[in-house]
Design a protein around this motif. Structure first.
Motif, mmCIF file in Angstrom:
data_model
loop_
_atom_site.group_PDB
_atom_site.id
_atom_site.type_symbol
_atom_site.label_atom_id
_atom_site.label_comp_id
_atom_site.label_asym_id
_atom_site.label_seq_id
_atom_site.Cartn_x
_atom_site.Cartn_y
_atom_site.Cartn_z
ATOM 1 N N GLY A 1 11.684 16.283 7.124
ATOM 2 C CA GLY A 1 11.410 15.046 7.207
ATOM 3 C C GLY A 1 10.395 14.213 6.046
ATOM 4 N N PHE A 2 10.378 13.101 6.044
ATOM 5 C CA PHE A 2 9.909 12.429 4.996
ATOM 6 C C PHE A 2 8.837 11.335 5.652
ATOM 7 C CE2 PHE A 2 13.837 10.449 6.284
ATOM 8 C CZ PHE A 2 13.705 9.182 6.536
ATOM 9 N N LEU A 3 8.209 10.844 4.352
ATOM 10 C CA LEU A 3 7.236 9.919 4.931
ATOM 11 C C LEU A 3 7.641 8.476 4.035
ATOM 12 C CD1 LEU A 3 4.629 8.163 5.940
ATOM 13 C CD2 LEU A 3 3.570 9.185 3.970
ATOM 14 N N ILE A 4 8.069 7.501 4.805
ATOM 15 C CA ILE A 4 8.439 6.275 3.755
ATOM 16 C C ILE A 4 7.578 5.274 3.699
ATOM 17 C CG2 ILE A 4 9.487 5.112 6.018
ATOM 18 C CD1 ILE A 4 11.892 4.251 4.252
ATOM 19 N N GLY A 5 7.472 4.687 2.804
ATOM 20 C CA GLY A 5 6.427 3.400 2.567
ATOM 21 C C GLY A 5 7.177 2.302 1.672
ATOM 22 N N SER A 6 6.281 1.334 1.353
ATOM 23 C CA SER A 6 6.893 0.288 0.537
ATOM 24 C C SER A 6 5.862 -0.056 -0.622
ATOM 25 C CB SER A 6 7.143 -0.992 1.413
ATOM 26 O OG SER A 6 7.808 -0.689 2.481
ATOM 27 N N VAL A 7 6.612 -0.503 -1.704
ATOM 28 C CA VAL A 7 5.918 -1.173 -2.767
ATOM 29 C C VAL A 7 5.266 -2.572 -2.258
ATOM 30 C CG1 VAL A 7 5.930 -1.969 -5.047
ATOM 31 C CG2 VAL A 7 7.234 -0.088 -4.449
ATOM 32 N N VAL A 8 3.934 -2.702 -2.383
ATOM 33 C CA VAL A 8 3.268 -4.052 -1.992
ATOM 34 C C VAL A 8 2.879 -4.826 -3.072
ATOM 35 C CG1 VAL A 8 1.409 -4.938 -0.746
ATOM 36 C CG2 VAL A 8 2.273 -2.705 0.035
ATOM 37 N N ASP A 9 2.622 -4.242 -4.289
ATOM 38 C CA ASP A 9 2.476 -4.869 -5.525
ATOM 39 C C ASP A 9 2.422 -3.977 -6.801
ATOM 40 O OD1 ASP A 9 1.724 -6.964 -7.167
ATOM 41 O OD2 ASP A 9 -0.592 -6.850 -6.756
ATOM 42 N N ILE B 1 1.397 0.293 -12.626
ATOM 43 C CA ILE B 1 1.081 0.907 -11.309
ATOM 44 C C ILE B 1 1.589 0.335 -10.079
ATOM 45 C CG2 ILE B 1 -0.921 1.506 -9.895
ATOM 46 C CD1 ILE B 1 -2.420 1.001 -12.742
ATOM 47 N N ALA B 2 2.453 0.962 -9.426
ATOM 48 C CA ALA B 2 2.705 0.638 -8.057
ATOM 49 C C ALA B 2 1.857 0.747 -6.964
ATOM 50 C CB ALA B 2 4.339 1.106 -7.735
ATOM 51 N N LEU B 3 1.495 -0.347 -6.243
ATOM 52 C CA LEU B 3 0.678 -0.273 -5.027
ATOM 53 C C LEU B 3 1.450 -0.180 -3.767
ATOM 54 C CD1 LEU B 3 -2.201 -2.639 -6.221
ATOM 55 C CD2 LEU B 3 -2.103 -0.062 -6.598
ATOM 56 N N LEU B 4 1.101 0.709 -3.070
ATOM 57 C CA LEU B 4 1.915 1.122 -1.815
ATOM 58 C C LEU B 4 1.027 0.838 -0.426
ATOM 59 C CD1 LEU B 4 3.368 4.622 -2.986
ATOM 60 C CD2 LEU B 4 4.287 2.313 -3.645
ATOM 61 N N ASP B 5 1.991 0.916 0.479
ATOM 62 C CA ASP B 5 1.267 0.843 2.009
ATOM 63 C C ASP B 5 0.968 2.158 2.467
ATOM 64 O OD1 ASP B 5 3.786 1.458 2.410
ATOM 65 O OD2 ASP B 5 4.213 -0.073 3.959
ATOM 66 N N VAL B 6 1.372 3.203 1.699
ATOM 67 C CA VAL B 6 1.092 4.666 1.848
ATOM 68 C C VAL B 6 -0.332 5.218 0.997
ATOM 69 C CG1 VAL B 6 1.672 6.998 1.426
ATOM 70 C CG2 VAL B 6 3.356 5.147 2.430
ATOM 71 N N SER B 7 -1.081 5.894 1.602
ATOM 72 C CA SER B 7 -2.274 6.542 0.966
ATOM 73 C C SER B 7 -2.272 7.874 0.932
ATOM 74 C CB SER B 7 -3.456 5.928 1.883
ATOM 75 O OG SER B 7 -4.601 6.590 1.505
ATOM 76 N N ALA B 8 -2.649 8.333 -0.229
ATOM 77 C CA ALA B 8 -2.998 9.770 -0.570
ATOM 78 C C ALA B 8 -3.879 10.360 0.246
ATOM 79 C CB ALA B 8 -3.127 10.227 -1.830
ATOM 80 N N LEU C 1 2.083 5.781 -8.745
ATOM 81 C CA LEU C 1 1.984 5.495 -7.373
ATOM 82 C C LEU C 1 0.708 5.713 -6.914
ATOM 83 C CD1 LEU C 1 5.555 6.921 -6.209
ATOM 84 C CD2 LEU C 1 4.843 4.638 -7.325
ATOM 85 N N GLY C 2 0.006 4.523 -6.157
ATOM 86 C CA GLY C 2 -1.329 4.405 -5.617
ATOM 87 C C GLY C 2 -1.352 4.055 -4.221
ATOM 88 N N GLY C 3 -2.388 4.339 -3.580
ATOM 89 C CA GLY C 3 -2.519 3.686 -2.132
ATOM 90 C C GLY C 3 -3.299 2.565 -2.035
ATOM 91 N N PRO C 4 -3.380 1.988 -0.746
ATOM 92 C CA PRO C 4 -4.316 0.750 -0.592
ATOM 93 C C PRO C 4 -5.752 0.845 -0.599
ATOM 94 C CG PRO C 4 -3.176 1.214 1.468
ATOM 95 C CD PRO C 4 -2.834 2.554 0.281
ATOM 96 N N THR C 5 -6.390 2.233 -0.293
ATOM 97 C CA THR C 5 -7.656 2.008 -0.029
ATOM 98 C C THR C 5 -8.747 1.982 -1.366
ATOM 99 O OG1 THR C 5 -8.035 4.585 -0.714
ATOM 100 C CG2 THR C 5 -7.197 4.073 1.281
ATOM 101 N N CYS C 6 -9.836 1.734 -1.074
ATOM 102 C CA CYS C 6 -11.033 1.414 -2.246
ATOM 103 C C CYS C 6 -11.305 2.666 -3.134
ATOM 104 C CB CYS C 6 -12.231 0.993 -1.736
ATOM 105 S SG CYS C 6 -13.046 2.098 -0.642
ATOM 106 N N LEU C 7 -10.911 3.936 -2.687
ATOM 107 C CA LEU C 7 -10.962 5.117 -3.409
ATOM 108 C C LEU C 7 -10.390 5.169 -4.612
ATOM 109 C CD1 LEU C 7 -12.246 8.079 -3.363
ATOM 110 C CD2 LEU C 7 -9.988 8.951 -2.528
#
Length: 407
Positions: free
Chosen positions: A266-274, A282-289, A332-338
């Motif tokens: 299976g997979f993890l699906i996310g979206s490009v937010v910005d 840099i594509a910011l996603l609603d998925v976080s590493a 591809l990057g996540g939405p956290t402050c890290l």
């Protein structure tokens, strides 16, 4: 990103969402059942790697039971898998043992001292089970063969100073002090994503250090980390190794794969937010590493993205210079402050746009069991694509899941 390979009728899948593909899971389970039948070993599902319990009705048709790393996993396996329950923990607390003796078939200890501390609880439970004509709890000890081919070191249970397993010297001291009466089996776990040739080499060290004690045992547990369902795994060699061991020692063998159950299911699906620019796109996603697939940072590794240049490059075992070879390249990057919440750099044939879906392949094992709510980032939903092609949403998470795990 979405493409002609993405089924249009799955547009209703929320973002982000872990999606199990039932048909692929069953394919893995059938292969593992074949290993059971042809080798004589029992295969237990390691919940530490795969605990998607709504799929257990299917999994228990093929496997002998589960193996747990603690009380909560053991309870989940007992309640939802409803077959054999084996448990190992580096150290148990009294209140855990009191619960575990009610639901376990095997309890495996990491030291002679822990065994001696809690053996009376097990003996008392076994007296009651004898009256009830139920199978007794069998006690095992985890040993350290002092050999492992695992890298990086964070995943290697046999490095110098490891807290996992009893080495030969300490085992000998324990035998001299306490004996082995009441011990039914030995357990070793030295693998991580490895082929059967690694088991063949490891087994020589196990026999070298602990072979004299095997005749006293009823079973030997070869642990987990066997990548049985991977395409290039030598299943025939695994079966041959187990059959040869059985011919020599006549003991029940156990295997404890976790990742192999959920591998490529299976997979993890996310979206490009910005999309922002800082020397690179840099594509910011609603998925976080950091929150949704922590092995990306812990292992570390870079997951495959459907229809990306990196996915094509990885299958050919070569590196691509994304800026020179890809029409469009993105980090591809996540939405956290890290600052390091980065999944990786990928190339695409089409330009990414806000709202585009990104599909991370092979995201069912060691993701759901490890995810977290760092920064208050919402947990992905969990769904399943049934064998008939229909998508079913199994679980959605809300603000309350974040709030009530913090106090």
């Amino acid at each position: 990103m979405l493409s002609k390979n993405y089924p249009k009728n799955y547009q209703s899948i929320p973002s982000p969402c872990y999606v199990l593909e039932e048909e692929k899971l069953e394919k893995n389970l059938k292969l593992l059942q074949r290993v059971e039948k042809e080798s004589g070993a029992k295969v237990l599902l390691a919940l530490k790697g795969y605990a998607l319990w709504r799929s257990f009705p299917l999994a228990r048709e093929y496997l002998s039971g589960i193996t747990a790393s603690g009380i909560y996993e053991a309870k989940l396996g007992y309640e939802e898998f409803q077959k054999e329950v084996s448990v190992f923990s580096p150290a148990y607390k009294k209140e855990e043992i009191i619960e575990l003796v009610k639901i376990s078939n095997h309890i495996i200890f990491n030291s002679f001292l822990q065994w001696q501390t809690y053996k009376d609880y097990i003996l008392e439970e076994n007296k009651q089970r004898e009256v009830q004509k139920r199978a007794k709890i069998e006690i095992g000890l985890r040993v350290n063969p002092q050999y492992s081919e695992v890298t990086p070191a964070i995943y290697n249970p046999c490095i110098e100073g490891s807290r996992l397993g009893i080495n030969k010297e300490e085992f000998q001291k324990g035998v001299e002090k306490y004996g082995l009466e009441g011990i039914s089996g030995l357990h070793f776990h030295t693998h991580c994503e490895q082929n059967s040739d690694a088991l063949k080499r490891t087994l020589k060290h196990f026999v070298k250090h602990f072979g004299e004690f095997i005749p006293q045992m009823q079973w030997i547990n070869f642990g987990g980390g066997h990548h049985i369902t991977r395409e290039d795994y030598d299943v025939e060699l695994l079966i041959k190794i187990i059959k040869k061991f059985n011919k020599t020692y006549h003991k029940q063998v156990y295997l404890e794969p976790g990742e192999a159950i959920g591998w490529q299911t299976g997979f993890l699906i996310g979206s490009v937010v910005d999309i922002v620019k800082n020397g690179i796109d840099i594509a910011l996603l609603d998925v976080s590493a950091a929150a949704h697939m922590p092995d990306c940072l812990e292992m570390p590794y870079r997951p495959m993205v459907r229809n990306s240049f990196f996915a094509k490059a990885q299958t050919k075992h070569k590196q691509l210079q994304l800026k020179s070879e890809a029409k469009y390249a993105y980090r591809l990057g996540g939405p956290t402050c890290l600052a390091g919440d980065v999944i990786g750099d990928y190339g695409f044939e089409e330009e990414l746009k806000i709202g585009d879906r990104i599909i991370f392949e092979d995201m069912i094992h060691y993701t759901i069991v490890k995810n977290n709510t760092f920064n208050g980032v919402p947990l992905p939903s969990i769904g399943i694509i049934r064998k008939n092609g229909e998508f079913e949403l199994l679980k959605s998470f809300s603000y309350e899941d974040y709030k009530y795990r913090n106090s």
